[in-house]
Design an enzyme around this catalytic site. Structure first.
Site, PDB file in Angstrom:
ATOM      1  N   ASP A   1      14.996   1.461   9.819  1.00  0.00           N
ATOM      2  CA  ASP A   1      14.041   0.737  10.664  1.00  0.00           C
ATOM      3  C   ASP A   1      13.278   1.768  11.506  1.00  0.00           C
ATOM      4  OD1 ASP A   1      12.858  -0.819  12.668  1.00  0.00           O
ATOM      5  OD2 ASP A   1      14.556  -2.200  12.773  1.00  0.00           O
TER       6      ASP A   1
ATOM      7  N   THR B   1       2.723  -7.452   8.527  1.00  0.00           N
ATOM      8  CA  THR B   1       1.307  -7.355   8.145  1.00  0.00           C
ATOM      9  C   THR B   1       0.580  -8.680   7.925  1.00  0.00           C
ATOM     10  OG1 THR B   1       1.908  -7.253   5.800  1.00  0.00           O
ATOM     11  CG2 THR B   1       1.705  -5.149   6.976  1.00  0.00           C
TER      12      THR B   1
ATOM     13  N   TYR C   1      -1.047 -10.320  15.188  1.00  0.00           N
ATOM     14  CA  TYR C   1      -0.985  -9.161  14.282  1.00  0.00           C
ATOM     15  C   TYR C   1      -2.002  -8.101  14.715  1.00  0.00           C
ATOM     16  CZ  TYR C   1      -2.256  -6.253  10.269  1.00  0.00           C
ATOM     17  OH  TYR C   1      -2.585  -5.176   9.460  1.00  0.00           O
TER      18      TYR C   1
ATOM     19  N   ALA D   1      -3.505  -7.688  17.513  1.00  0.00           N
ATOM     20  CA  ALA D   1      -3.214  -7.115  18.833  1.00  0.00           C
ATOM     21  C   ALA D   1      -2.080  -6.100  18.747  1.00  0.00           C
ATOM     22  CB  ALA D   1      -2.854  -8.236  19.815  1.00  0.00           C
TER      23      ALA D   1
ATOM     24  N   PRO E   1      -5.174 -22.927  -1.734  1.00  0.00           N
ATOM     25  CA  PRO E   1      -5.458 -23.444  -0.376  1.00  0.00           C
ATOM     26  C   PRO E   1      -6.471 -22.580   0.376  1.00  0.00           C
ATOM     27  CG  PRO E   1      -3.326 -22.321  -0.425  1.00  0.00           C
ATOM     28  CD  PRO E   1      -3.876 -22.228  -1.807  1.00  0.00           C
TER      29      PRO E   1
ATOM     30  N   THR F   1      -5.994  -0.963  10.710  1.00  0.00           N
ATOM     31  CA  THR F   1      -6.734  -2.053  10.052  1.00  0.00           C
ATOM     32  C   THR F   1      -8.070  -2.343  10.738  1.00  0.00           C
ATOM     33  OG1 THR F   1      -6.650  -4.455   9.715  1.00  0.00           O
ATOM     34  CG2 THR F   1      -5.269  -3.594  11.468  1.00  0.00           C
ATOM     35  N   ASP F   2      -8.990  -2.887   9.966  1.00  0.00           N
ATOM     36  CA  ASP F   2     -10.278  -3.300  10.546  1.00  0.00           C
ATOM     37  C   ASP F   2     -10.101  -4.477  11.510  1.00  0.00           C
ATOM     38  OD1 ASP F   2      -9.744  -5.308   8.685  1.00  0.00           O
ATOM     39  OD2 ASP F   2     -11.633  -5.105   7.590  1.00  0.00           O
ATOM     40  N   GLU F   3      -8.923  -5.131  11.461  1.00  0.00           N
ATOM     41  CA  GLU F   3      -8.722  -6.302  12.327  1.00  0.00           C
ATOM     42  C   GLU F   3      -8.689  -5.936  13.810  1.00  0.00           C
ATOM     43  OE1 GLU F   3      -6.210  -9.380  11.043  1.00  0.00           O
ATOM     44  OE2 GLU F   3      -6.690  -9.048   8.940  1.00  0.00           O
TER      45      GLU F   3
ATOM     46  N   LYS G   1      -1.323  -4.256  16.079  1.00  0.00           N
ATOM     47  CA  LYS G   1      -1.839  -3.043  15.425  1.00  0.00           C
ATOM     48  C   LYS G   1      -2.737  -2.256  16.396  1.00  0.00           C
ATOM     49  CE  LYS G   1      -1.442  -1.769  11.716  1.00  0.00           C
ATOM     50  NZ  LYS G   1      -0.431  -0.882  11.089  1.00  0.00           N
TER      51      LYS G   1
ATOM     52  N   ILE H   1       0.849  -1.203   0.000  1.00  0.00           N
ATOM     53  CA  ILE H   1       0.000   0.000   0.000  1.00  0.00           C
ATOM     54  C   ILE H   1       0.880   1.247   0.000  1.00  0.00           C
ATOM     55  CG2 ILE H   1      -1.979   1.161   1.057  1.00  0.00           C
ATOM     56  CD1 ILE H   1      -2.575  -1.409   2.572  1.00  0.00           C
TER      57      ILE H   1
HETATM   58  P1  NAD Z   1       3.430  -4.844   3.368  1.00  0.00           P
HETATM   59  O1  NAD Z   1       3.733  -6.022   4.218  1.00  0.00           O
HETATM   60  O2  NAD Z   1       3.233  -5.039   1.904  1.00  0.00           O
HETATM   61  O3  NAD Z   1       4.573  -3.732   3.537  1.00  0.00           O
HETATM   62  C1  NAD Z   1       5.087  -3.364   4.781  1.00  0.00           C
HETATM   63  C2  NAD Z   1       6.311  -2.512   4.522  1.00  0.00           C
HETATM   64  O4  NAD Z   1       6.829  -2.086   5.771  1.00  0.00           O
HETATM   65  C3  NAD Z   1       7.444  -3.239   3.786  1.00  0.00           C
HETATM   66  O5  NAD Z   1       7.973  -2.436   2.775  1.00  0.00           O
HETATM   67  C4  NAD Z   1       8.478  -3.477   4.887  1.00  0.00           C
HETATM   68  O6  NAD Z   1       9.808  -3.532   4.394  1.00  0.00           O
HETATM   69  C5  NAD Z   1       8.241  -2.282   5.768  1.00  0.00           C
HETATM   70  N1  NAD Z   1       8.676  -2.493   7.154  1.00  0.00           N
HETATM   71  C6  NAD Z   1       8.402  -3.554   7.955  1.00  0.00           C
HETATM   72  N2  NAD Z   1       8.985  -3.390   9.157  1.00  0.00           N
HETATM   73  C7  NAD Z   1       9.623  -2.202   9.124  1.00  0.00           C
HETATM   74  C8  NAD Z   1      10.396  -1.478  10.071  1.00  0.00           C
HETATM   75  N3  NAD Z   1      10.640  -1.958  11.285  1.00  0.00           N
HETATM   76  N4  NAD Z   1      10.890  -0.275   9.706  1.00  0.00           N
HETATM   77  C9  NAD Z   1      10.673   0.224   8.456  1.00  0.00           C
HETATM   78  N5  NAD Z   1       9.973  -0.422   7.530  1.00  0.00           N
HETATM   79  C10 NAD Z   1       9.443  -1.619   7.852  1.00  0.00           C
HETATM   80  O7  NAD Z   1       2.173  -4.158   4.031  1.00  0.00           O
HETATM   81  P2  NAD Z   1       0.855  -3.487   3.390  1.00  0.00           P
HETATM   82  O8  NAD Z   1      -0.113  -4.558   3.098  1.00  0.00           O
HETATM   83  O9  NAD Z   1       1.254  -2.529   2.368  1.00  0.00           O
HETATM   84  O10 NAD Z   1       0.312  -2.702   4.680  1.00  0.00           O
HETATM   85  C11 NAD Z   1       0.759  -1.386   4.963  1.00  0.00           C
HETATM   86  C12 NAD Z   1       0.059  -0.894   6.211  1.00  0.00           C
HETATM   87  O11 NAD Z   1      -1.352  -0.922   6.009  1.00  0.00           O
HETATM   88  C13 NAD Z   1       0.312  -1.750   7.451  1.00  0.00           C
HETATM   89  O12 NAD Z   1       0.430  -0.902   8.554  1.00  0.00           O
HETATM   90  C14 NAD Z   1      -0.939  -2.623   7.566  1.00  0.00           C
HETATM   91  O13 NAD Z   1      -1.170  -2.972   8.907  1.00  0.00           O
HETATM   92  C15 NAD Z   1      -1.985  -1.660   7.038  1.00  0.00           C
HETATM   93  N6  NAD Z   1      -3.154  -2.293   6.419  1.00  0.00           N
HETATM   94  C16 NAD Z   1      -3.002  -3.247   5.440  1.00  0.00           C
HETATM   95  C17 NAD Z   1      -4.126  -3.768   4.822  1.00  0.00           C
HETATM   96  C18 NAD Z   1      -4.018  -4.806   3.724  1.00  0.00           C
HETATM   97  O14 NAD Z   1      -5.032  -5.363   3.321  1.00  0.00           O
HETATM   98  N7  NAD Z   1      -2.850  -5.082   3.187  1.00  0.00           N
HETATM   99  C19 NAD Z   1      -5.412  -3.336   5.204  1.00  0.00           C
HETATM  100  C20 NAD Z   1      -5.519  -2.366   6.218  1.00  0.00           C
HETATM  101  C21 NAD Z   1      -4.388  -1.843   6.805  1.00  0.00           C
HETATM  102  O1  DAU Z   2      -8.527  -6.672   6.987  1.00  0.00           O
HETATM  103  C1  DAU Z   2      -7.337  -5.958   6.792  1.00  0.00           C
HETATM  104  C2  DAU Z   2      -6.196  -6.918   6.855  1.00  0.00           C
HETATM  105  O2  DAU Z   2      -6.273  -7.701   5.679  1.00  0.00           O
HETATM  106  C3  DAU Z   2      -4.826  -6.272   6.964  1.00  0.00           C
HETATM  107  O3  DAU Z   2      -4.742  -5.570   8.167  1.00  0.00           O
HETATM  108  C4  DAU Z   2      -3.731  -7.344   6.914  1.00  0.00           C
HETATM  109  O4  DAU Z   2      -2.463  -6.732   6.911  1.00  0.00           O
HETATM  110  C5  DAU Z   2      -3.899  -8.153   5.653  1.00  0.00           C
HETATM  111  O5  DAU Z   2      -2.971  -9.205   5.648  1.00  0.00           O
HETATM  112  C6  DAU Z   2      -5.314  -8.704   5.561  1.00  0.00           C
HETATM  113  O6  DAU Z   2      -5.538  -9.719   6.576  1.00  0.00           O
HETATM  114  P1  DAU Z   2      -6.359 -11.036   6.259  1.00  0.00           P
HETATM  115  O7  DAU Z   2      -5.994 -12.069   7.212  1.00  0.00           O
HETATM  116  O8  DAU Z   2      -7.811 -10.735   6.087  1.00  0.00           O
HETATM  117  O9  DAU Z   2      -5.764 -11.313   4.779  1.00  0.00           O
HETATM  118  P2  DAU Z   2      -5.258 -12.648   4.080  1.00  0.00           P
HETATM  119  O10 DAU Z   2      -5.014 -12.273   2.658  1.00  0.00           O
HETATM  120  O11 DAU Z   2      -4.191 -13.331   4.829  1.00  0.00           O
HETATM  121  O12 DAU Z   2      -6.548 -13.557   4.150  1.00  0.00           O
HETATM  122  C7  DAU Z   2      -7.796 -13.122   3.626  1.00  0.00           C
HETATM  123  C8  DAU Z   2      -8.815 -14.218   3.879  1.00  0.00           C
HETATM  124  O13 DAU Z   2      -8.460 -15.372   3.106  1.00  0.00           O
HETATM  125  C9  DAU Z   2      -8.850 -14.673   5.309  1.00  0.00           C
HETATM  126  O14 DAU Z   2     -10.202 -14.998   5.661  1.00  0.00           O
HETATM  127  C10 DAU Z   2      -7.997 -15.947   5.323  1.00  0.00           C
HETATM  128  C11 DAU Z   2      -8.228 -16.520   3.937  1.00  0.00           C
HETATM  129  N1  DAU Z   2      -7.077 -17.256   3.361  1.00  0.00           N
HETATM  130  C12 DAU Z   2      -5.840 -16.646   3.397  1.00  0.00           C
HETATM  131  C13 DAU Z   2      -4.737 -17.293   2.869  1.00  0.00           C
HETATM  132  C14 DAU Z   2      -3.387 -16.644   2.912  1.00  0.00           C
HETATM  133  C15 DAU Z   2      -7.243 -18.501   2.792  1.00  0.00           C
HETATM  134  O15 DAU Z   2      -8.372 -19.027   2.733  1.00  0.00           O
HETATM  135  N2  DAU Z   2      -6.159 -19.123   2.277  1.00  0.00           N
HETATM  136  C16 DAU Z   2      -4.901 -18.588   2.306  1.00  0.00           C
HETATM  137  O16 DAU Z   2      -3.953 -19.244   1.816  1.00  0.00           O
END
Ligand code: NAD
Ligand code: DAU
Length: 342
Positions: free
Chosen positions: A62, A88, A152, A154, A207, A128-130, A156, A13
């Site tokens: 970092d 994440t 995760y 907890a 999976p 996050t909504d989590e 966040k 993101i």
């Molecule tokens: P991501 O895992 O793709 O990227 C995380 C980035 O943070 C990476 O570039 C990593 O190198 C960097 N990073 C990790 N630890 C670090 C540290 N100690 N210092 C500096 N950089 C560090 O994550 P994403 O999916 O892009 O999520 C970004 C943010 O959005 C997170 O805070 C996540 O909790 C939040 N978020 C994600 C989702 C989602 O669906 N992916 C939804 C809601 C909120």
């Molecule tokens: O809701 C926001 C969150 O969404 C972010 O805060 C997290 O960083 C991000 O990882 C994501 O969390 P989820 O656990 O919802 O995402 P994930 O893609 O891991 O899984 C989405 C759904 O799919 C979840 O119900 C678990 C299921 N799943 C996931 C994987 C990896 C499967 O069924 N099979 C899989 O292999």
């Protein structure tokens, strides 16, 4: 607000947000500060570094390193932090929570302290909504209690609580957004949508955890980026904003749609043992962000279709990740022997 430090900007993101901000605001400068963990990838920003060479910089660092954070803020005249940096992936937090506590909790504290000490204009926390945990019925508002259920979630939640405490105690100018599941370009293929798309392209099993009837709100990453931008510029200081389409999709339906779009057989679906403590349903009330004038441009279905297209067209990006030793080892540890008979 013209000099942004985007922490975690080399991730999924964060890199989309960096490109979006530089495109939208020709007068803004961005320094991406990122540790480049397994999830950080400078390929995500290759075009950005070229297109915006005079307004974009990258620092490998970092967020837990207080001196490195301060040094970067001073060197680049940063006035605003947008914090995407985090561990994440829920499944990794179940295997090994340590890094989650370090980065998502302690790292957030370091950024808050730097914001306080150096008198920055804003610290925005991407959350996050989590944090709300499993939602059996209805949709949750920003004022509803948090009830995280995975390491995760907890970590966040702890970050969010610290951000709010700094606002209340020190009057720090903070904002928080809590986003639903993002999908789109440059998402590391451990997350379900890019994992399933790329597996399907190679005719590998998808999976699916448990009965696949868990509910998520899959939103397009650029919709999320627009909403964060809006909160940065128009949001109330000290406020939290939920961000999502406000609709629901079952994982099974998401999986079926991916296979249909790729013209692959449904028999690729492989039920596997469920994730421990798996949150069955997330549901956000998005009235507050909509009241600021934001609306998502994509439904969940449109977001999935656009994401599928991107992965089909960008094998150069994901093939090296999936064939790498780190990914292969993770995949074996996570999925080997987990199949259940359907
Ligand atoms: P991501 O895992 O793709 O990227 C995380 C980035 O943070 C990476 O570039 C990593 O190198 C960097 N990073 C990790 N630890 C670090 C540290 N100690 N210092 C500096 N950089 C560090 O994550 P994403 O999916 O892009 O999520 C970004 C943010 O959005 C997170 O805070 C996540 O909790 C939040 N978020 C994600 C989702 C989602 O669906 N992916 C939804 C809601 C909120
Ligand atoms: O809701 C926001 C969150 O969404 C972010 O805060 C997290 O960083 C991000 O990882 C994501 O969390 P989820 O656990 O919802 O995402 P994930 O893609 O891991 O899984 C989405 C759904 O799919 C979840 O119900 C678990 C299921 N799943 C996931 C994987 C990896 C499967 O069924 N099979 C899989 O292999």
């Amino acid at each position: 607000m013209r000099n942004l430090m985007i922490t975690g900007g080399a991730g999924f993101i964060g890199s989309n947000f960096t490109r979006y901000v530089l495109d939208r605001y020709p007068e803004y400068h961005v320094v991406v500060y990122d540790k480049l963990t397994y999830a950080g990838n400078l390929d995500n920003l290759e075009d950005t570094a070229e297109r915006f060479a005079d307004r974009y910089a990258f620092v490998r660092g970092d967020i837990c390193d207080a001196a490195g954070v301060r040094e970067t803020i001073r060197s680049y005249g940063v006035d605003t932090i947008v914090n995407f940096a985090a561990e994440t992936h829920v499944d990794r937090s179940i295997m090994d929570p340590d890094a989650f506590i370090q980065t998502d909790v302690y790292g957030t504290f370091v950024l808050l302290e730097a914001t306080r000490e150096l008198g920055l204009e804003r610290m925005h926390q991407v959350s996050t909504d989590e944090v709300y945990g499993h939602v059996p019925v209805g949709a949750l508002q920003e004022t509803d209690p948090v009830a995280p259920r995975s390491p995760y979630a907890a970590s966040k939640t702890s970050g969010d609580l610290m951000v709010l405490a700094y606002h209340i105690t020190y009057g720090l100018p903070v904002t928080i957004t809590r986003g639903a599941n993002n999908i789109g370009p440059y998402q590391y293929p451990e997350k379900v949508v890019p994992l399933f798309v790329t597996n399907a392209l190679d005719d590998l099993p998808l999976p699916l955890y448990g009965d696949g009837l868990q509910v998520r709100d899959y939103q397009y990453v650029l919709d999320h980026c627009e909403a964060i931008d809006l909160v940065l510029h128009e949001g109330g200081v000290g406020e939290i904003y939920n961000i999502g389409t406000g609709t629901e999709m079952r994982n099974l339906d998401m999986t079926r749609l991916i296979l249909e779009l790729l013209n692959k057989p449904q028999s690729l679906i492989q039920p596997v043992q469920d994730r421990p403590g798996h949150d069955r349903r997330y549901a956000l009330d998005v009235t507050k962000i909509r009241a600021l004038g934001w609306e998502p441009a994509h439904t969940c279905e449109e977001a999935i279709a656009k994401t599928v297209r991107w992965y089909v067209e960008n094998e150069w990006w994901w093939r090296p990740i999936k064939s790498g030793e780190h990914y292969q080892a993770y995949y074996r540890q996570q999925y080997e022997g987990r199949e259940i008979e359907s």
